[in-house]
Design an enzyme around this catalytic site. Structure first.
Site, PDB file in Angstrom:
ATOM      1  N   ASP A  45       0.765  -1.188   0.093  1.00  0.00           N
ATOM      2  CA  ASP A  45      -0.259  -0.275  -0.171  1.00  0.00           C
ATOM      3  C   ASP A  45       0.849   1.318  -0.161  1.00  0.00           C
ATOM      4  OD1 ASP A  45      -2.305   1.706   0.464  1.00  0.00           O
ATOM      5  OD2 ASP A  45      -1.835   1.520   2.641  1.00  0.00           O
ATOM      6  N   THR A  78      -0.170   4.680   1.188  1.00  0.00           N
ATOM      7  CA  THR A  78      -0.299   5.506   2.243  1.00  0.00           C
ATOM      8  C   THR A  78      -0.220   4.785   3.442  1.00  0.00           C
ATOM      9  OG1 THR A  78      -1.928   6.851   0.901  1.00  0.00           O
ATOM     10  CG2 THR A  78      -1.691   7.421   3.158  1.00  0.00           C
ATOM     11  N   PHE A 127     -17.790  10.397   3.165  1.00  0.00           N
ATOM     12  CA  PHE A 127     -16.636  10.018   2.105  1.00  0.00           C
ATOM     13  C   PHE A 127     -16.709   8.368   1.768  1.00  0.00           C
ATOM     14  CE2 PHE A 127     -12.531   8.382   1.023  1.00  0.00           C
ATOM     15  CZ  PHE A 127     -12.003   9.423   0.071  1.00  0.00           C
ATOM     16  N   LYS A 156     -15.390  18.342  -0.444  1.00  0.00           N
ATOM     17  CA  LYS A 156     -13.975  18.293  -0.962  1.00  0.00           C
ATOM     18  C   LYS A 156     -13.625  16.918  -1.438  1.00  0.00           C
ATOM     19  CE  LYS A 156     -11.458  16.943   3.276  1.00  0.00           C
ATOM     20  NZ  LYS A 156     -12.350  16.929   4.816  1.00  0.00           N
ATOM     21  N   LYS A 191      -7.427  -4.413  -5.418  1.00  0.00           N
ATOM     22  CA  LYS A 191      -6.155  -5.041  -4.898  1.00  0.00           C
ATOM     23  C   LYS A 191      -6.267  -6.094  -4.610  1.00  0.00           C
ATOM     24  CE  LYS A 191      -5.286  -0.673  -2.138  1.00  0.00           C
ATOM     25  NZ  LYS A 191      -4.603   0.104  -0.910  1.00  0.00           N
ATOM     26  N   ASP A 212      -1.601  -0.939   5.946  1.00  0.00           N
ATOM     27  CA  ASP A 212      -1.833  -0.717   7.170  1.00  0.00           C
ATOM     28  C   ASP A 212      -3.374  -0.447   7.441  1.00  0.00           C
ATOM     29  OD1 ASP A 212      -1.749   1.740   5.823  1.00  0.00           O
ATOM     30  OD2 ASP A 212      -1.334   2.912   7.360  1.00  0.00           O
TER      31      ASP A 212
END
Lengths: 1136, 368
Positions: free
Chosen positions: A403, A405, A557, A580, A811, A832
């Site tokens: 991953d 991030t 989100f 956003k 993934k 993570d």
């Protein structure tokens, strides 16, 4: 069976998709037809056994393992049929194994029983007919109203009805569920009357399902003679069993799921077992040995009957059969003879191997947890091993899926800059300007310019409002001082006046660190978010005034929309929507003329590796809002397809916005990320980065991690490259794939493996989610597999692959695709966050990083480490060593039992195929348990054929064991041949010695037990010394165990032959060993045979040396080199 | 020799405790012990041509003399083997072997003349050898009752089931029971020296010292302790079916009678292979000057009791001297010489390889 039948016969009405729960008094109208639905009680049963069924059930479980079952069969054959060895020889080890396992499992189950009892007997308070009744937890029924006080855990899944807090919220921690220790806010169902006694409602909710974060339901509240009110229920109303109530004095909730149907219990099921490649090899070898065993028995049986057909052989006068033997049917006799041979040779497949392998794995995994290099002083935790079954798989990894991030990067977000209306604002700590605002040259215009204050403030307000951040709650010790303080802290001044300036490090809690970074960024520019209370958000603006906004809706989100919005109403009555999200998901939804100015900044920031978000807003007119409000409410109440319906409404609302600006947040690389990636690549491991992030950001991270080098040619297969041409996307995809395939696969000189040679062109491959789904789900069936193949081939020839814009499921899809590709390579996933769980579960080895995004990944992983940099040691050192150790262990076990049993087989040719054992029963039993088990166990725990520092320094060493190198058929045959050679040497050496059995200087002769004992002595010494030869790392433990077991063998043999044992029917070994050692010839033959057996071994080692320096030598050289420079390698050999 | 080095490890103890106040956290931090960090001090031997070479030469130089010694010793042992099965017409024992019957009361005797070309100097050991006799057959090996043989009176009257079908005879327990005891070798062998003057001198044969000491004194014991009245002790038992006399009449000497009769004990130690020899008698050297068996002609007198024709067995009488390594067996000597020479030869080859390629590989290593 029965249940299925029931379902077929129309039990369908019971399998409805939702359950209905009645709270309080039943509505009178439905009373007559009302049958209370049956739900399970609130008893938690995590234990597997009871006192009564423990023995049968546990035995059944254990004998379901194929090996145990095989040994049981052998044992039963020994009991039933007249066999050469007593049942004790195989019964004792089996009994030992079974007992130890049963005791271990029994103890674990007893612990579970105790825990269950504690949970089930816990006193809880239930409100019944207005009274508060204390009940045992297990007696809670669905529909009961339960009261829980602070710091108690919830006894079952509850719908929050009432909280002691004024704003109808309560705080919980779910540390025991998913390890996240932050406080989460849950909300009461609106419009519940204060008096719960009067409450009368029905709750409709979905059937129990394990997803902790999903819940849909609907509550219908009946008021006295009024129309009923319907309220939607979501995960925010559901309190999960196992979570703990915090910061709230007490709550009342109605039980919806109880006992084994709670989400915690549904999540309790163990993960699916992952099997390592070594285990597959063991099973294959086992099959070979089983064939050897069967053919040996078959050969012996056949020869026996051929031999017996000669006259006088079957039953000479000196050796008559018993009447019973004579009467037995010939075919039955043949069969029992076959079984007898099986029993005689069954030691070739040892019980003890399983025990030793299990022990090795368990004890070996402790070294990972003990490793202080894995200890991270920041989180004060070391590595965590969730399964010890996969230790050796760590040494076999070919693909690493990581991953980005939080894994490659620290997930420690820092607000870097923003741009408002195309003007760039960079924050400097030391800025002297008012409000910390600093305007630098935007690339748009050379002149220092500033956006209008109005826009600035709008932008900052958006940052302050458009999030789901909470202000951190007070710590434990503050709570004792009562509610007054509590309220003060959590609202930061209820009366609206803020006395002290906000602290430097204000605590914020959010699900994603980006949000915190943004809110903190806003603080720097003078807008402080003070908290959310009673659906009112408070902001402290630059003029130190508190602005209040009523929070109307949060459009959450999600990774598909990749944006979030809030709808707020300001004091002045304007309804605003702030949104956003990622640029790609915002740009199409704003007015296009605003886009270009900002896109430039966004692209530039993305290239620098920052995470960018765009911020947009929109004024909602009253009608618009009413429409949106109605849509949202309706969608939230839907029981089916709620997600889809909500999504549709969200998409409808979030249109026609106007872009205000963009933010850039930096996510720093993990410590030593680049070094780790480099050494992993050096180890021949291919690294794929799977990220949800956008391409430019991910690409720059890849460059920073040195996954892509400057000279790496990038092959891009993204939406952008696909839309380049004027062709249709499919055609373009086809063209690109063929082109890249030609470049990366076909043009490579044959015979040269890509990553091995450094001078040729390196390729990197980039693909995004949309293109990937095109590759995988191509419209033409025939092309689909072709594309997949091309894609895989290209990727396999690239040094690094970057997949961006991935959904979590994609993934896992990629991991699965690589896992199932040709050669079935071993894959490792590291991540993570919750979005990595799917790929962690999918890969052969899943590694979780104990990062900031909760504990989901860690919980689902096989191994958890605090930092990415630890992966290097985990794979290169631990994995390598574990693999070498267990491979050697397995091969050695098969070898030592082959040369144990081969003489016994050969002896049959000399004893009339009568199944006469060569060795005494005690030796047969103890060989694997006592005499030869400890040295190999010590070896398999301590061996370092190359020492750890060298392994870490030379990543290339990892390639030496790639592709299961030590457990393929080649090495297996080598070991087997060695075993056969040793067996032949042992047997025939002694056979020729015994051509004259007068071996002493007093003329006395030796018998068959002496023969067996001599063979056995040579055997024990040879196999132990062979291990000694293989041992490259002699610690005192190795010395102790190797010499100790040899000494033990000698002492035991003296002891065993020294006494007339009252419990033995035959004193076969009486003084045999002592007598044997008194013969010089025997000494000489033992020495000779041991040396002769080990000669090829020594020769092999030596011959390998001068021609090709093995990795070991290589390592020594490099070590010599480094020791000259650094003088640090004390514990590695420095002389050759 | 062995390229090795003892690595004294830096036992650095607990050096990296995370700052002050780490006391409570230390439990979570892995202990920094050599064992847990896999840094136990270790000896790391490396086998290279250079280290193994001397070992090969050493083994070669060590083994070849031993082998030669063994071979010479074995060759110096004098051994004479006489097959007296009587399967072919020319053999003196042909008649006895043909007319054999278990019931005949009159023993059949045959005489076999033989000649010793060399005198036998030291003690001479007289063996009987049987071929194609499966004393190691499983049914046979287990057909005994060791507790009966150890003097257990309970087992005497109630033999173990393993002895079947030789446990009871006409409802009486057999002592000693079992197939091994039942088939005890019962030919009587006697040696006569044919003096050149025509007289036959009987050579005295010692029948003690032929069994293992531990067998005679520990494993085998007569029932009834020290009771010398064997008839009373063995009252109520039957003799083995094929025996002519009960077990307590095997010898007149009470120290060599019953279960502790050495011929019996020797027989009870089952042979490893179907062709075997067992010690029968010892001819003690009497005079230091005279050879035990001088050169000349001898006669072997056999009381032919033991049938082997039914299973195509052979019977032999073996006279052998004994050395420190036991009886005559060239195998050990040859094996030692072979292994020794192979080692030496390999040593030479390795030396050549080492010299030729060793330098090259070294330089290659350095350049890499």
């Amino acid at each position: 069976m029965l249940r299925r039948l029931n379902r077929l016969l129309g039990g369908d009405e019971r399998r409805v998709d939702s359950r209905t729960i009645y709270v309080g008094r039943q509505p009178g109208s439905t009373n007559e037809a009302f049958i209370p639905p049956k739900f399970c009680d609130n008893r938690i049963v995590s234990s597997k056994y009871t006192v009564w069924n423990f023995l049968p059930k546990n035995l059944f479980e254990q004998f379901r393992r194929i090996a145990n079952f095989y040994f049981l069969i052998i044992f039963l054959v020994q009991v039933i049929v007249d066999t050469p060895t007593s049942p004790v020889t195989s019964g004792l080890p089996l009994f030992f194994v079974i007992t130890v396992t049963a005791i271990k499992q029994g103890y674990e189950d007893w612990l579970r029983h105790k825990a269950d009892y504690e949970v089930n007997k816990y006193r809880v308070t239930v409100l019944e007919d207005g009274r508060r009744i204390s009940k045992e937890s297990e007696k809670i029924k669905v529909g009961d109203v339960v009261e829980v006080v602070e710091d108690e855990t919830f006894p079952c899944d509850l719908i929050l009805l009432q909280s002691s807090r004024d704003d109808g919220t309560c705080f919980v921690t779910t540390a025991s569920l998913d390890g996240e220790s932050n406080h989460k806010t849950h909300y009461t169902v609106p419009d519940i009357e204060k008096d719960l006694e009067m409450l009368c409602a029905t709750i409709e909710c979905e059937q129990p399902q394990p997803d902790l974060y999903k819940f849909v339901g609907r509550m219908q509240i009946y008021r006295n003679n009024q129309e009923s009110v319907v309220r939607s229920l979501g995960p925010e109303n559901l309190l999960l069993k196992g979570a703990t109530l915090k910061n709230t004095k007490k709550i009342c909730g109605v039980a919806v799921y109880t006992g084994m149907e709670t989400k915690m219990a549904l999540n309790y099921q163990g993960k699916s077992q992952k099997r390592s490649a070594v285990e597959k090899s063991i099973n294959a070898f086992l099959l070979v040995y089983l064939c050897i065993l069967l053919s040996k028995a078959l050969v012996c049986t056949t020869l026996k009957y051929v031999w017996q057909s000669k006259p006088g052989q079957d039953e000479p006068w000196y050796n008559e059969k018993t009447p019973r033997e004579k009467e037995t049917n010939l075919y039955l006799k043949m069969f029992t003879d076959f079984l007898s041979f099986m029993v005689l040779f069954n030691f070739i497949i040892p019980v003890s191997m399983y025990v030793t392998v299990e022990m090795q794995k368990f004890l070996g995994s402790l070294f990972i947890t003990w490793d202080k290099d894995f200890f991270d002083p920041e989180i004060k935790e070391g590595a965590l091993v969730n399964t010890s079954d996969l230790n050796e798989e760590l040494g076999q990894v070919e693909y690493v899926f990581t991953d980005k991030t939080g894994t490659l990067t620290q997930n420690n977000m820092e607000f870097i800059e923003c741009c408002i209306d195309g003007f760039q604002y960079t924050y400097r700590d030391t800025a002297s300007e008012l409000d910390g605002f600093c305007v630098t040259d935007g690339p748009v215009s050379k002149l220092p310019q500033k956006a209008s204050t109005e826009r600035e403030e709008l932008f900052l307000r958006a940052l302050c409002l458009c999030h789901t951040v909470q202000v951190k709650e007070p710590t434990e010790q503050d709570q004792g001082q009562g509610g007054g303080l509590l309220d003060q802290v959590d609202g930061l001044g209820v009366d609206g006046e803020v006395l002290q300036p906000p602290q430097e490090e204000k605590g914020f809690i959010a699900s994603s660190p980006d949000e915190i970074a943004l809110v903190k960024g806003a603080v720097r520019y003078g807008f402080t978010f003070l908290g959310l209370e009673n659906k009112v958000m408070k902001i402290l603006n630059r003029n130190k005034d508190v602005e209040m906004y009523e929070l109307l809706h949060v459009l959450n989100f999600d990774p598909v929309r990749r944006r979030m919005s809030v709808i707020v109403r300001s004091r002045s009555g304007d309804t605003l929507l702030f949104c956003k999200g990622a640029d790609a998901s915002i740009f199409p939804r704003v007015r296009q003329e605003e886009v270009e100015r900002i896109r430039m900044h966004v692209d530039r920031n993305a290239k620098e590796g920052y995470r960018t978000l765009c911020v947009a807003y929109k004024y909602l007119s009253a009608e618009e809002y009413a429409q949106a409000d109605a849509g949202l409410r309706e969608a939230r109440l839907a029981l089916q397809d709620r997600e889809e319906k909500l999504m549709a409404v969200y998409n409808q609302v979030e249109t026609g916005m106007s872009l205000i600006g963009a933010t850039a947040v930096e996510d720093r690389l993990q410590e030593e990320a680049a070094e780790t990636m480099e050494s992993l690549q050096g180890a021949g491991i291919k690294i794929w980065v799977l990220t949800g992030d956008k391409m430019e950001t991910a690409k720059s991270t890849c460059y920073a991690c040195r996954l892509f080098q400057r000279n790496t040619e990038l092959l891009e297969l993204t939406v952008r490259t696909l839309e380049d041409g004027r062709m249709r996307r499919e055609a373009r995809l086809h063209e690109l794939l063929i082109e890249y395939h030609k470049k990366a696969v076909q043009d490579v000189p044959p015979g040269v493996t890509r990553s091995w040679c450094s001078d040729s062109q390196d390729y990197g491959f980039i693909i995004d989610g949309a293109s990937l789904s095109m590759v995988l789900n191509c419209s033409h069936e025939s092309n689909s597999s072709l594309y997949k193949n091309l894609f895989l081939q290209i990727c396999q020839n690239c040094t690094a692959v970057l997949c961006c814009r991935m959904a979590p499921l994609q993934k896992a899809q990629i991991v699965k695709m690589v896992k199932n590709s040709k050669g079935s390579p071993i894959t490792l996933s590291i991540g993570d966050g919750a979005n990595d769980v799917s790929m962690i579960l999918e890969a052969h080895v899943g590694i979780g990083i104990k990062g900031k995004e909760g504990r989901q990944a860690v919980r689902n992983s096989d191994y958890a480490i605090p930092k990415l940099k630890h992966l290097k040691k985990l794979l290169l050192a631990h994995g390598h060593l574990y693999y070498v150790r267990i491979a050697h262990l397995v091969q050695y076990f098969f070898y030592k039992n082959l040369c144990f049993i081969l003489p016994q087989f050969l002896y049959q040719f000399f004893c009339g195929y009568s199944q006469q054992p060569l060795y005494d029963a005690a030796y047969l039993t103890m060989y694997n348990i006592c005499f030869t088990s400890m040295p190999i166990l010590a070896y398999s725990l301590l061996e370092q054929h190359i020492c750890i520092d060298v392994l870490l320094e030379n990543a290339t060493l990892y390639r030496a064991i790639a592709k299961n190198a030590m457990l393929r058929w080649g090495p297996f045959i080598k070991w087997t041949l060695q075993g056969v050679f040793h067996g032949l040497v042992f047997f025939f050496g002694v056979r020729y010695l015994f051509s004259n059995p007068a071996l002493q200087n007093n003329g006395q002769v030796f018998g068959n037990w002496s023969y067996g004992t001599i063979v056995f002595t040579v055997l024990v010494f040879t196999v132990t010394l062979k291990l000694a030869l293989d041992t490259r790392h002699w610690t005192w433990l190795n010395h102790f165990v190797i010499w100790g077991s040899l000494a033990f063998y000698v002492v035991f043999s003296f002891f065993w032959g020294g006494i007339i044992w009252p419990f033995l029917s035959q004193q076969r070994l009486c003084s045999v060993f002592a007598k044997m050692l008194s013969s010089l010839s025997v000494w000489l033959v033992i020495i000779l045979l041991i040396l002769l057996s080990l000669l090829p071994e020594i020769l092999l080692v030596v011959f390998r040396n001068p021609f090709a320096p093995r990795p070991r030598q290589l390592s020594e050289d490099s070590l010599l080199h480094s020791s000259r420079q650094q003088q640090l390698s004390h514990h590695c050999p420095t002389s050759t | 020799m062995m390229a090795s080095s003892y690595n004294a490890k830096d036992e650095d103890g607990n050096i990296t405790v995370s700052g002050p106040g780490g006391g409570a956290l230390r439990s979570k931090k892995p202990e920094n012990t050599a064992f847990k960090q896999q840094r136990l001090p270790a000896w790391q031997p490396i086998l290279t041509a250079g280290t193994v070479l001397p070992a090969f030469f050493g083994i070669g130089l060590f083994f070849i003399p031993i082998g030669i010694g063994l071979y010479v010793t074995s060759n110096n042992i004098k051994e004479l083997e006489i097959d007296y099965t009587g399967s072919d017409m020319s053999s003196p024992c042909f008649n006895c072997s043909q007319s054999f019957s278990w019931n005949s009361t009159k023993p059949c005797t045959c005489t076999i003349p033989f000649h010793l070309d060399q005198p036998y100097d030291s003690n001479v050991f007289m063996y009987y050898g049987l071929s194609n006799f499966y004393q190691n057959h499983r049914r046979y090996v287990k057909s005994r009752d060791d507790s009966q043989l150890n003097g257990d009176s309970g087992s005497l009257m109630k033999p173990s089931k393993e002895c079947e079908p030789y446990a009871y005879f006409e409802k009486k327990p057999i002592a000693p029971c079992g197939a091994i005891a039942n088939s005890m070798f019962n030919d009587t062998l006697e040696l006569f020296y044919n003096n050149p003057n025509g007289t036959k001198v009987k050579i005295p044969l010692t029948s003690t010292g032929i069994a293992w000491w531990t067998d005679k004194h520990v494993k085998f014991r007569n029932p009834g302790g020290s009771n010398p009245n064997f008839t009373a002790v063995f009252q109520g038992t039957a003799k083995p079916v094929n025996w002519r006399r009960p077990v307590y009449e095997l010898d007149s000497d009470p120290e060599n009678n019953g279960f502790i009769n050495e011929d019996f004990i020797v027989w009870m130690r089952t042979a490893a292979l179907p062709t075997f020899r067992k010690l029968y008698r010892i001819i003690q050297k009497k005079d230091d000057l005279l050879p035990t068996l001088p050169r000349g002609s001898y006669t072997l007198e056999v009381v032919y009791n033991y049938p082997v024709r039914s299973f195509e067995g052979r019977k032999r009488m073996i006279l052998s001297t004994i050395s420190w390594m036991g009886g005559k067996n060239p195998f050990l000597g040859i094996a030692y010489i072979t292994v020794g020479s192979v080692c030496f030869f390999l040593g030479v080859i390795l030396l050549i390889i080492h010299h030729k390629y060793g330098n090259r590989s070294n330089s290659a290593d350095i350049s890499s």
